[in-house]
Motif scaffolding. Structure first.
Motif, PDB file in Angstrom:
ATOM      1  N   GLY A 103       0.815  -1.355   0.130  1.00  0.00           N
ATOM      2  CA  GLY A 103      -0.063  -0.122  -0.122  1.00  0.00           C
ATOM      3  C   GLY A 103       0.689   1.261  -0.075  1.00  0.00           C
ATOM      4  O   GLY A 103       1.933   1.241   0.116  1.00  0.00           O
ATOM      5  N   PHE A 104       0.341   2.473  -0.418  1.00  0.00           N
ATOM      6  CA  PHE A 104       1.090   3.643  -0.506  1.00  0.00           C
ATOM      7  C   PHE A 104       0.491   4.679   0.836  1.00  0.00           C
ATOM      8  O   PHE A 104       1.279   5.043   1.732  1.00  0.00           O
ATOM      9  N   VAL A 105      -0.916   4.888   0.976  1.00  0.00           N
ATOM     10  CA  VAL A 105      -1.247   5.830   1.845  1.00  0.00           C
ATOM     11  C   VAL A 105      -1.169   4.830   3.355  1.00  0.00           C
ATOM     12  O   VAL A 105      -1.382   3.755   3.553  1.00  0.00           O
ATOM     13  N   PRO A 106      -1.286   5.832   4.421  1.00  0.00           N
ATOM     14  CA  PRO A 106      -1.432   5.208   5.829  1.00  0.00           C
ATOM     15  C   PRO A 106      -2.749   4.368   5.852  1.00  0.00           C
ATOM     16  O   PRO A 106      -3.653   4.556   5.197  1.00  0.00           O
ATOM     17  N   LEU A 150       5.097  16.736   3.915  1.00  0.00           N
ATOM     18  CA  LEU A 150       5.048  17.403   4.726  1.00  0.00           C
ATOM     19  C   LEU A 150       6.451  17.118   5.627  1.00  0.00           C
ATOM     20  O   LEU A 150       6.853  16.031   5.795  1.00  0.00           O
ATOM     21  N   GLU A 151       6.719  18.381   6.259  1.00  0.00           N
ATOM     22  CA  GLU A 151       7.790  17.966   7.214  1.00  0.00           C
ATOM     23  C   GLU A 151       7.213  16.811   8.453  1.00  0.00           C
ATOM     24  O   GLU A 151       6.162  17.024   8.791  1.00  0.00           O
ATOM     25  N   GLY A 152       8.232  16.003   8.708  1.00  0.00           N
ATOM     26  CA  GLY A 152       7.868  14.932   9.850  1.00  0.00           C
ATOM     27  C   GLY A 152       7.328  13.801   8.957  1.00  0.00           C
ATOM     28  O   GLY A 152       7.101  12.778   9.812  1.00  0.00           O
ATOM     29  N   THR A 153       7.104  13.434   7.774  1.00  0.00           N
ATOM     30  CA  THR A 153       6.853  12.304   7.125  1.00  0.00           C
ATOM     31  C   THR A 153       7.587  12.029   6.287  1.00  0.00           C
ATOM     32  O   THR A 153       8.670  12.810   5.641  1.00  0.00           O
ATOM     33  N   SER A 154       7.885  10.652   5.776  1.00  0.00           N
ATOM     34  CA  SER A 154       8.790   9.917   4.725  1.00  0.00           C
ATOM     35  C   SER A 154       8.049   8.787   4.196  1.00  0.00           C
ATOM     36  O   SER A 154       7.250   8.222   4.782  1.00  0.00           O
ATOM     37  N   ILE A 155       8.796   8.211   3.206  1.00  0.00           N
ATOM     38  CA  ILE A 155       8.528   7.045   2.692  1.00  0.00           C
ATOM     39  C   ILE A 155       9.609   6.105   3.428  1.00  0.00           C
ATOM     40  O   ILE A 155      10.660   6.169   3.241  1.00  0.00           O
ATOM     41  N   ASP A 156       8.873   5.001   4.020  1.00  0.00           N
ATOM     42  CA  ASP A 156       9.666   3.804   4.345  1.00  0.00           C
ATOM     43  C   ASP A 156       8.992   2.609   4.088  1.00  0.00           C
ATOM     44  O   ASP A 156       7.909   2.178   4.391  1.00  0.00           O
ATOM     45  N   PHE A 214      13.004   8.208   2.849  1.00  0.00           N
ATOM     46  CA  PHE A 214      12.815   9.015   1.389  1.00  0.00           C
ATOM     47  C   PHE A 214      11.892   9.937   1.701  1.00  0.00           C
ATOM     48  O   PHE A 214      10.830   9.679   1.974  1.00  0.00           O
ATOM     49  N   THR A 215      12.412  11.267   1.321  1.00  0.00           N
ATOM     50  CA  THR A 215      11.304  12.402   1.475  1.00  0.00           C
ATOM     51  C   THR A 215      10.892  12.750  -0.059  1.00  0.00           C
ATOM     52  O   THR A 215      11.509  13.334  -0.754  1.00  0.00           O
ATOM     53  N   ALA A 216       9.759  12.197  -0.483  1.00  0.00           N
ATOM     54  CA  ALA A 216       9.412  12.426  -1.993  1.00  0.00           C
ATOM     55  C   ALA A 216       8.893  13.720  -2.030  1.00  0.00           C
ATOM     56  O   ALA A 216       8.724  14.589  -0.888  1.00  0.00           O
ATOM     57  N   PRO A 217       8.966  14.487  -3.274  1.00  0.00           N
ATOM     58  CA  PRO A 217       8.423  15.790  -3.312  1.00  0.00           C
ATOM     59  C   PRO A 217       7.168  16.019  -3.032  1.00  0.00           C
ATOM     60  O   PRO A 217       6.110  14.893  -2.974  1.00  0.00           O
ATOM     61  N   LEU A 218       6.788  16.943  -2.167  1.00  0.00           N
ATOM     62  CA  LEU A 218       5.261  17.283  -1.731  1.00  0.00           C
ATOM     63  C   LEU A 218       4.971  16.835  -0.261  1.00  0.00           C
ATOM     64  O   LEU A 218       4.151  17.049   0.213  1.00  0.00           O
ATOM     65  N   VAL A 240       3.820   4.901   3.321  1.00  0.00           N
ATOM     66  CA  VAL A 240       3.689   6.173   4.024  1.00  0.00           C
ATOM     67  C   VAL A 240       2.862   5.659   5.469  1.00  0.00           C
ATOM     68  O   VAL A 240       1.611   5.161   5.419  1.00  0.00           O
ATOM     69  N   SER A 241       3.535   5.903   6.817  1.00  0.00           N
ATOM     70  CA  SER A 241       2.576   5.206   7.784  1.00  0.00           C
ATOM     71  C   SER A 241       2.308   6.635   8.780  1.00  0.00           C
ATOM     72  O   SER A 241       1.769   6.389   9.788  1.00  0.00           O
ATOM     73  N   SER A 242       3.160   7.730   8.650  1.00  0.00           N
ATOM     74  CA  SER A 242       2.768   8.783   9.550  1.00  0.00           C
ATOM     75  C   SER A 242       1.871  10.008   8.831  1.00  0.00           C
ATOM     76  O   SER A 242       1.848  10.111   7.662  1.00  0.00           O
TER      77      SER A 242
END
Length: 417
Positions: free
Chosen positions: A166-169, A382-388, A376-380, A397-399
């Motif tokens: 999945g992609f979204v939380p 928000l600060e405090g979120t990332s790809i893992d 990995f911080t993808a374009p767009l 994305v889990s956050s």
């Protein structure tokens, strides 16, 4: 079947994609080259100079708005990026083929069955029931079904779903974020819940209830459900309004119904604070048209910068994204009214990370590379979120960040007001 396709980049293609690689995906799966020259045979949907991605998603019907966005951002990203350099040293054009499923599970399955031999992987498509409809077939045929837009935890269970991600939380994470914010309030609150009667709605409610468990200041006073096929929830709104709740947790995925709940609540003179899922809380497509009063308190969660927010008006990520959307995504939408436009743009960036680590032109090599992305911080984003993608049981994305509607866009909500 209403099908639209667009090449990310320059040229539109259809059936001319290297059909010599087609056939049963399992039968044509990679292995030692029969020619004996030591090269690995490519999987279907990839050649030395191109790769084709499939997206089955609602391009028409009640969820067409977010559905078109699941393709638009993806097309915009690869259109702007141009040919991608892969880990095997080859540079390939990325083609995106989109198939309309109208949010109908049977159509989604048919789209997969008719096209899985011609695409390398399926990605980005919207919906829990639609993605679930072809999950088993994708596992059986060993076709990647990745970075799809469903918060269903099943898609992030690597043992049960080795070809999915999945992609979204997950829905539980979003629901829990609302519950944690509410439980931290110093005031007493009564909550009314309306949820979609499927895994989508149940997941949101599960996460919310777990987060408020033990919070003496929170009471759930009424809880109702609706079906995704319903055309009205006026009866439910009338009953929920009579409960006296001052907080409305509305786990709803259908855009027209979300608008109608806001309008019906106003008709009933019910003005609770609202918790809305990330995919049905768009300021431009839902809250604005519904006449939502920001003074009531409309909360949602996000991990993406919102182009509508004045805070991001000059943001480099946002301006680049909007220009790419305008130039490349006219077949779908050039207006990012739904967060799925931003999400699919991030999906494109995440896929590029995986492509860069692929050492062989095979689905197995792709899945291995995709599963190794961390921090990995993808374009767009928000600060405090990332790809893992390395955490079993969690999507890419889990956050999330809880935000409050201010009449134009959203601003971070540090506390429930």
């Amino acid at each position: 079947m209403n099908t639209r396709s667009k090449t990310a980049g320059i040229v539109a293609v259809g059936s001319i994609i290297a059909l010599t690689l087609a056939g049963c995906s399992r039968g044509a799966e990679a292995g030692p080259d029969p020619s004996g020259d030591g090269e690995v045979a490519a999987s279907p949907g990839i050649t030395d100079d191109s790769i084709t991605l499939g997206v089955t998603t609602p391009l028409s019907g009640g969820t067409a708005g977010p559905g078109n966005c699941t393709v638009a951002g993806l097309v915009a990203y690869f259109g702007e990026a141009g040919p991608i350099e892969f880990g095997d040293g080859k540079t390939r054009e990325v083609t995106v083929e989109a198939y309309d499923d109208t949010y109908d599970p049977q159509k989604a399955l048919t789209n997969f069955q008719q096209n899985q031999a011609n695409v390398f992987a399926f990605t980005s498509g919207l919906g829990t029931p639609t993605n679930r409809a072809y999950r088993d077939a994708a596992i059986e045929e060993e076709v990647p079904q990745v970075l799809v837009m469903t918060g269903d935890p099943l898609f992030s269970d690597r043992e049960q779903s080795p070809w999915q991600l999945g992609f979204v939380p997950i829905y539980q994470n979003e629901g829990a974020a609302f519950g944690e914010l509410l439980a931290a309030s110093t005031e007493e609150h009564k909550v009314a819940i309306l949820s979609q009667n499927d895994d989508y709605g149940k997941g949101y409610v599960e996460g919310f209830k777990e987060a408020i468990e033990g919070a003496a200041n929170i009471e759930v006073v009424e809880e109702l459900t609706y079906e995704a096929t319903d055309t009205s929830v006026d009866a439910q709104l009338t009953e929920l309004a009579a409960s006296g709740a001052d907080v409305f947790f509305n786990a709803m995925s259908i855009t027209p119904l979300t608008i109608s709940t806001i309008e019906k609540a106003r008709e009933l003179s019910w003005s609770p604070s609202w918790f809305l899922p990330s995919n049905t809380s768009s300021p431009g497509a839902i809250l604005g048209p519904a006449g939502a009063n920001p003074d009531d308190g409309f909360y949602s969660v996000s991990f993406a910068k919102a182009p509508q927010s004045p805070a991001f008006a000059e943001d480099e990520d946002v301006t680049t994204f909007l220009a790419a959307l305008e130039e490349h995504s006219g077949d779908y939408t050039t207006t990012p009214d739904f967060p799925h436009c931003m999400w699919s743009y991030m999906v494109g960036a995440t896929l590029e990370e995986a492509f860069a680590a692929m050492e062989e032109p095979t689905r197995e090599s792709f899945m291995e590379a995709l599963g190794g992305i961390s921090g990995f911080t993808a374009p767009l984003m928000l600060e405090g979120t990332s790809i893992d993608t390395t955490q079993d049981g969690q999507p890419a994305v889990s956050s999330v960040v809880v935000q409050r509607y201010n009449g134009q866009g959203y601003a971070n909500a540090d506390a429930f007001e």
